[in-house]
Design a protein around this motif. Structure first.
Motif, PDB file in Angstrom:
ATOM      1  N   HIS A   2      -8.460  -7.089 -63.345  1.00  0.00           N
ATOM      2  CA  HIS A   2      -8.460  -8.508 -63.717  1.00  0.00           C
ATOM      3  C   HIS A   2      -7.506  -9.297 -62.811  1.00  0.00           C
ATOM      4  N   ALA A   3      -6.299  -8.767 -62.641  1.00  0.00           N
ATOM      5  CA  ALA A   3      -5.302  -9.461 -61.818  1.00  0.00           C
ATOM      6  C   ALA A   3      -5.729  -9.501 -60.359  1.00  0.00           C
ATOM      7  N   ALA A   4      -6.280  -8.387 -59.864  1.00  0.00           N
ATOM      8  CA  ALA A   4      -6.683  -8.321 -58.461  1.00  0.00           C
ATOM      9  C   ALA A   4      -7.810  -9.300 -58.155  1.00  0.00           C
ATOM     10  N   VAL A   5      -8.805  -9.358 -59.021  1.00  0.00           N
ATOM     11  CA  VAL A   5      -9.954 -10.238 -58.776  1.00  0.00           C
ATOM     12  C   VAL A   5      -9.548 -11.707 -58.884  1.00  0.00           C
ATOM     13  N   SER A   6      -8.758 -12.052 -59.886  1.00  0.00           N
ATOM     14  CA  SER A   6      -8.338 -13.448 -60.035  1.00  0.00           C
ATOM     15  C   SER A   6      -7.467 -13.881 -58.863  1.00  0.00           C
ATOM     16  N   SER A   7      -6.536 -13.028 -58.456  1.00  0.00           N
ATOM     17  CA  SER A   7      -5.651 -13.355 -57.339  1.00  0.00           C
ATOM     18  C   SER A   7      -6.431 -13.458 -56.033  1.00  0.00           C
ATOM     19  N   GLY A   8      -7.298 -12.485 -55.784  1.00  0.00           N
ATOM     20  CA  GLY A   8      -8.106 -12.515 -54.574  1.00  0.00           C
ATOM     21  C   GLY A   8      -9.013 -13.724 -54.526  1.00  0.00           C
ATOM     22  N   SER A   9      -9.559 -14.109 -55.674  1.00  0.00           N
ATOM     23  CA  SER A   9     -10.457 -15.269 -55.727  1.00  0.00           C
ATOM     24  C   SER A   9      -9.735 -16.558 -55.349  1.00  0.00           C
ATOM     25  N   VAL A  10      -8.530 -16.739 -55.865  1.00  0.00           N
ATOM     26  CA  VAL A  10      -7.766 -17.949 -55.543  1.00  0.00           C
ATOM     27  C   VAL A  10      -7.452 -17.996 -54.048  1.00  0.00           C
ATOM     28  N   VAL A  11      -7.070 -16.847 -53.476  1.00  0.00           N
ATOM     29  CA  VAL A  11      -6.757 -16.805 -52.043  1.00  0.00           C
ATOM     30  C   VAL A  11      -8.002 -17.102 -51.204  1.00  0.00           C
ATOM     31  N   LEU A  12      -9.146 -16.533 -51.579  1.00  0.00           N
ATOM     32  CA  LEU A  12     -10.382 -16.775 -50.831  1.00  0.00           C
ATOM     33  C   LEU A  12     -10.803 -18.243 -50.917  1.00  0.00           C
ATOM     34  N   LEU A  13     -10.653 -18.837 -52.082  1.00  0.00           N
ATOM     35  CA  LEU A  13     -10.972 -20.261 -52.221  1.00  0.00           C
ATOM     36  C   LEU A  13     -10.023 -21.118 -51.377  1.00  0.00           C
ATOM     37  N   ALA A  14      -8.759 -20.707 -51.308  1.00  0.00           N
ATOM     38  CA  ALA A  14      -7.793 -21.443 -50.489  1.00  0.00           C
ATOM     39  C   ALA A  14      -8.146 -21.323 -49.008  1.00  0.00           C
ATOM     40  N   LEU A  15      -8.632 -20.159 -48.587  1.00  0.00           N
ATOM     41  CA  LEU A  15      -9.037 -19.983 -47.193  1.00  0.00           C
ATOM     42  C   LEU A  15     -10.278 -20.811 -46.873  1.00  0.00           C
ATOM     43  N   ALA A  16     -11.147 -20.956 -47.862  1.00  0.00           N
ATOM     44  CA  ALA A  16     -12.388 -21.707 -47.646  1.00  0.00           C
ATOM     45  C   ALA A  16     -12.181 -23.216 -47.731  1.00  0.00           C
ATOM     46  N   TYR A  17     -11.349 -23.668 -48.681  1.00  0.00           N
ATOM     47  CA  TYR A  17     -11.217 -25.103 -48.942  1.00  0.00           C
ATOM     48  C   TYR A  17      -9.897 -25.709 -48.469  1.00  0.00           C
ATOM     49  N   GLY A  18      -8.881 -24.874 -48.373  1.00  0.00           N
ATOM     50  CA  GLY A  18      -7.579 -25.387 -47.968  1.00  0.00           C
ATOM     51  C   GLY A  18      -6.477 -24.854 -48.871  1.00  0.00           C
ATOM     52  N   LEU A  59     -16.684 -17.979 -57.558  1.00  0.00           N
ATOM     53  CA  LEU A  59     -16.241 -17.839 -56.170  1.00  0.00           C
ATOM     54  C   LEU A  59     -17.410 -17.875 -55.193  1.00  0.00           C
ATOM     55  N   THR A  60     -18.454 -17.092 -55.458  1.00  0.00           N
ATOM     56  CA  THR A  60     -19.579 -17.033 -54.525  1.00  0.00           C
ATOM     57  C   THR A  60     -20.300 -18.371 -54.440  1.00  0.00           C
ATOM     58  N   LEU A  61     -20.416 -19.068 -55.554  1.00  0.00           N
ATOM     59  CA  LEU A  61     -21.091 -20.365 -55.540  1.00  0.00           C
ATOM     60  C   LEU A  61     -20.263 -21.419 -54.794  1.00  0.00           C
ATOM     61  N   LEU A  62     -18.968 -21.470 -55.050  1.00  0.00           N
ATOM     62  CA  LEU A  62     -18.116 -22.473 -54.402  1.00  0.00           C
ATOM     63  C   LEU A  62     -17.985 -22.228 -52.903  1.00  0.00           C
ATOM     64  N   VAL A  63     -17.807 -20.961 -52.523  1.00  0.00           N
ATOM     65  CA  VAL A  63     -17.707 -20.665 -51.091  1.00  0.00           C
ATOM     66  C   VAL A  63     -19.059 -20.910 -50.424  1.00  0.00           C
ATOM     67  N   LEU A 107      -5.542 -25.233 -52.852  1.00  0.00           N
ATOM     68  CA  LEU A 107      -6.118 -24.491 -53.971  1.00  0.00           C
ATOM     69  C   LEU A 107      -5.217 -23.356 -54.468  1.00  0.00           C
ATOM     70  N   LEU A 108      -4.161 -23.071 -53.713  1.00  0.00           N
ATOM     71  CA  LEU A 108      -3.188 -22.095 -54.212  1.00  0.00           C
ATOM     72  C   LEU A 108      -2.492 -22.613 -55.470  1.00  0.00           C
ATOM     73  N   ALA A 109      -2.632 -23.917 -55.730  1.00  0.00           N
ATOM     74  CA  ALA A 109      -2.084 -24.499 -56.956  1.00  0.00           C
ATOM     75  C   ALA A 109      -2.755 -23.918 -58.198  1.00  0.00           C
ATOM     76  N   ALA A 110      -3.882 -23.202 -58.015  1.00  0.00           N
ATOM     77  CA  ALA A 110      -4.566 -22.568 -59.151  1.00  0.00           C
ATOM     78  C   ALA A 110      -3.925 -21.235 -59.544  1.00  0.00           C
ATOM     79  N   TYR A 111      -2.861 -20.838 -58.853  1.00  0.00           N
ATOM     80  CA  TYR A 111      -2.249 -19.534 -59.150  1.00  0.00           C
ATOM     81  C   TYR A 111      -1.706 -19.378 -60.577  1.00  0.00           C
ATOM     82  N   PRO A 112      -1.334 -20.463 -61.267  1.00  0.00           N
ATOM     83  CA  PRO A 112      -0.949 -20.280 -62.673  1.00  0.00           C
ATOM     84  C   PRO A 112      -2.046 -19.630 -63.511  1.00  0.00           C
ATOM     85  N   LEU A 113      -3.314 -19.809 -63.133  1.00  0.00           N
ATOM     86  CA  LEU A 113      -4.397 -19.125 -63.845  1.00  0.00           C
ATOM     87  C   LEU A 113      -4.296 -17.615 -63.671  1.00  0.00           C
TER      88      LEU A 113
END
Length: 218
Positions: free
Chosen positions: A155-171, A50-54, A174-180
């Motif tokens: 585990h669930a909180a960090v994975s969920s928060g990470s996907v949302v933050l990436l979606a806010l940064a990239y569009g 997350l930190t590297l991609l953002v 990226l919410l399509a990654a929620y199955p992970l």
């Protein structure tokens, strides 16, 4: 924000208070798959990616440098703290299944991430990078408050928060990654480290707290 590898050594009695391993009924292959998912998608791995991609999105290579700096306080130092505790026999396991132990480690991580946020501000990091690390602090603080009474899934909180933050940064695509995130939640329940309710609560809290904090501060 949390956990990694314990040192290998001779088998001995399980630490007092350690969670019971999953028993009876569940196929070995299913449990092995759940363990691989839990270990492969543990919080510190999400945080580093997350930190590297953002960082890259915010300021290219310079942003990646800030991402590495933030990851030092949010992932590397917490991992070293946990690993040291495991070697001393202080923690039961690297995923901190015992709630009282989890609280102590979460307090250390909050202090570490808060320090990283402060230093990034003083050193002139881009505002979105400061907001990213601040979002981690806010999420951990909420999770710690709940963990006092209930073992919500980090585990669930960090994975969920990470996907949302990436979606806010990239569009939003990226919410399509929620199955992970769902896969991570399944692994925590399959291993009997959490109940479905604890996983769902972590998923919702991670998305809400991290996403709101980042959106307000960036």
């Amino acid at each position: 924000m949390t956990p990694d590898t314990a040192a290998a050594g001779p088998a001995g009695p399980a630490p007092r208070g350690a969670p019971e391993p999953p028993s009876g009924g569940a196929p070995t292959g299913r449990l092995r798959a759940a363990r691989l998912v839990t270990d492969g998608f543990e919080p510190k791995n999400w945080i580093v990616v997350l930190t590297l991609l953002v960082g890259w999105r915010v300021d290219g290579l310079a942003g990646v440098g800030w991402g590495l700096f933030g990851a030092l306080f949010a992932a590397v130092l917490p991992v070293l703290f946990i690993t040291f505790g495991i070697r001393r026999g202080t923690w039961a396991d690297r995923h901190l299944g015992v709630r009282q132990q989890r609280l102590v480690v979460m307090l250390f991580i909050i202090a570490s991430v808060a320090t990283g946020t402060l230093l990034m501000g003083l050193l002139g990091a881009p505002r979105p990078m400061i907001a990213l690390i601040a979002a981690m602090v806010a999420t951990l603080a909420v999770l710690m408050a709940i963990t006092v009474a209930w073992k919500v899934s980090v585990h669930a909180a960090v994975s969920s928060g990470s996907v949302v933050l990436l979606a806010l940064a990239y569009g939003p695509w990226l919410l399509a990654a929620y199955p992970l995130v769902a896969l991570v939640g399944w692994s925590r329940v399959a291993l009997r480290d959490h109940t479905p309710a604890q996983v769902l609560a972590g998923t919702a809290l991670g998305a809400l707290v991290a996403g709101t904090t980042f959106a307000l501060l960036r």
